[in-house]
Design a protein around this motif. Structure first.
Motif, PDB file in Angstrom:
ATOM      1  N   GLY A 167      13.706  38.305  -5.672  1.00 23.57           N
ATOM      2  CA  GLY A 167      14.711  37.423  -5.098  1.00 23.57           C
ATOM      3  C   GLY A 167      15.194  36.405  -6.112  1.00 23.57           C
ATOM      4  N   VAL A 170      17.467  38.146  -8.690  1.00 25.74           N
ATOM      5  CA  VAL A 170      18.811  38.410  -8.174  1.00 25.74           C
ATOM      6  C   VAL A 170      19.656  37.140  -8.252  1.00 25.74           C
ATOM      7  N   SER A 180      24.061  42.049  -6.794  1.00 22.61           N
ATOM      8  CA  SER A 180      23.590  40.668  -6.961  1.00 22.61           C
ATOM      9  C   SER A 180      23.811  39.813  -5.720  1.00 22.61           C
ATOM     10  N   TYR A 182      23.201  38.175  -1.959  1.00 20.80           N
ATOM     11  CA  TYR A 182      21.991  37.742  -1.258  1.00 20.80           C
ATOM     12  C   TYR A 182      22.353  36.791  -0.124  1.00 20.80           C
ATOM     13  N   LEU A 221      22.606  41.997   5.893  1.00 19.72           N
ATOM     14  CA  LEU A 221      21.854  40.867   5.345  1.00 19.72           C
ATOM     15  C   LEU A 221      21.464  39.891   6.450  1.00 19.72           C
ATOM     16  N   ARG A 225      17.671  39.150   7.591  1.00 19.16           N
ATOM     17  CA  ARG A 225      17.127  37.794   7.418  1.00 19.16           C
ATOM     18  C   ARG A 225      16.682  37.207   8.762  1.00 19.16           C
ATOM     19  N   TYR A 270      14.805  34.433  -0.630  1.00 20.65           N
ATOM     20  CA  TYR A 270      16.167  34.947  -0.545  1.00 20.65           C
ATOM     21  C   TYR A 270      16.130  36.357   0.028  1.00 20.65           C
ATOM     22  N   THR A 271      17.161  36.709   0.760  1.00 21.56           N
ATOM     23  CA  THR A 271      17.267  38.054   1.311  1.00 21.56           C
ATOM     24  C   THR A 271      18.234  38.847   0.436  1.00 21.56           C
ATOM     25  N   THR A 272      17.730  39.891  -0.217  1.00 20.55           N
ATOM     26  CA  THR A 272      18.506  40.647  -1.191  1.00 20.55           C
ATOM     27  C   THR A 272      18.589  42.119  -0.803  1.00 20.55           C
ATOM     28  N   ASP A 275      15.347  43.668   0.249  1.00 19.67           N
ATOM     29  CA  ASP A 275      14.921  43.490   1.641  1.00 19.67           C
ATOM     30  C   ASP A 275      15.613  44.514   2.538  1.00 19.67           C
TER      31      ASP A 275
END
Length: 371
Positions: A167, A170, A180, A182, A221, A225, A270-272, A275
């Motif tokens: 995370g 990224v 990239s 997130y 995303l 999340r 971070y949610t990337t 995830d």
């Protein structure tokens, strides 16, 4: 990798959010159908409803693949132009080379198995192959990611540490622009970064243009999340030492306000894209996968999308490892591949992605495919 049971895939969007398909016949026309025809219509409608979660899941991964194809352009989506990549280096001894080789062989052998599925089967085979293609896609990328992280000094199989570190990478622009993106922020106040069109409403159809793809990735995303935030809240509240309690009763709170959610935001990281790929993990004891196997969707398109995403990310990680090792030592590693990996996609990515990025040259023109 963690030894805890892996998360089940859950329906990404509740079916009740979507109405039944628009009826093409009037009530009078329906009344004229024979009982057999009415039953066929009822079954078709029911199949459509059952297929919604799987169709949405396919939409998400097709959207990621569409976004990669639309944004890539230069070799590796411009990886060679990133300051982080240009500065990447590592001191690696023989033991480190052996460790990296083991990780890469695991990565490539798993990708080899994923590719073999497409070559061996028809649509029906690919449908039932979801039992292993989902986890294969996840684990091949994970092994390649661990090899990359190894060259940065992060040498662990702890899933949470891997997630946290990737995370950060990224967000620090270690990855090309196409991957990239997130999500950040507290539950109820999520923000999407590096996807300017993510705020548009996502449809239920396959992406036909970039606005559709970004809208669906943005939704993916947010739902991912949200799922993680709820899971972290459950963990926090189940622990007497971390639970947020009522000031009146001293008991763990059942209902949270925005301020309570903000208190655990730091735990989310971070949610990337990694995830999102984590949603492919399937518990071996879970029957949820049957919801996807029984759906009426384009399984070949699903498999192709997964394979293209796998190829792209594995190529990025291979290029980082090659830069850390030195191109000559990486080329030697590829020449000494096990027999089943020789003369295939690993060498092709070396020629079309790794070498051009490290040498600053354009690859030899070829047909566009998942190398």
């Amino acid at each position: 990798m963690t030894t805890k049971p892996e998360a089940r895939i859950i329906p990404l969007i509740p079916a009740e959010m979507y109405s039944a398909p628009v009826e093409s016949t009037s009530t009078l026309a329906e009344a004229m159908l024979t009982p057999e025809e009415q039953e066929q219509q009822r079954q078709a409608d029911e199949t459509w409803r059952r297929s919604i979660p799987a169709q949405v899941f396919l939409n998400y991964f097709f959207a990621i693949n569409y976004h990669l194809q639309d944004e890539a352009g230069a070799p590796q989506g411009g990886l060679g132009n990133l300051p982080y990549f240009r500065q990447h280096q590592a001191e690696l001894g023989d033991a480190d080379v052996a460790a990296l080789t083991k990780l890469l062989h695991t990565c490539w052998s798993t990708e080899y198995a994923l590719r073999a599925t497409a070559e061996l089967g028809d649509e029906n085979f690919l449908r039932n192959a979801l039992h292993w293609t989902f986890p294969q896609a996840y684990h091949t990328i994970l092994s390649g990611l661990q090899a990359f992280l190894y060259t940065t000094g992060v040498r662990t199989t702890n899933a949470q540490v891997v997630r946290r570190e990737v995370g950060r990478l990224v967000v620090k622009n270690a990855y090309p622009r196409p991957v990239s993106f997130y999500a950040a922020g507290a539950y109820g106040d999520f923000s999407i970064h590096r996807l300017p069109l993510a705020g548009y409403k996502a449809g239920l159809h396959i992406a036909a243009q970039e606005i559709d793809a970004q809208a669906q990735i943005g939704q993916f995303l947010r739902t991912t999340r949200k799922q993680r935030a709820i899971g972290v809240r459950q963990q926090v509240q189940a622990n007497p030492n971390t639970a947020i309690r009522s000031q009146k009763t001293g008991r763990p709170l059942d209902k949270w306000t925005a301020s309570h959610w903000q208190q655990i935001t730091w735990r989310l990281g971070y949610t990337t894209i990694f995830d999102l790929l984590g949603r492919l993990r399937i518990s071996q004891t879970s029957r949820e996968i049957e919801r996807y196997v029984e759906a009426d969707i384009d399984f070949r398109l699903f498999h192709t999308s997964l394979l293209n995403i796998v190829s792209y990310l594995n190529g990025v990680h291979e290029t980082y490892v090659a830069k850390a090792l030195g191109l000559a030592r990486y080329e030697q590693l590829v020449r000494e591949l096990p027999l089943h990996l020789q003369g295939g996609f690993v060498q092709e990515r070396l020629r079309t992605r790794v070498q051009p990025t490290l040498l600053g040259a354009e690859p030899t023109p070829e047909l566009r495919m998942a190398a």
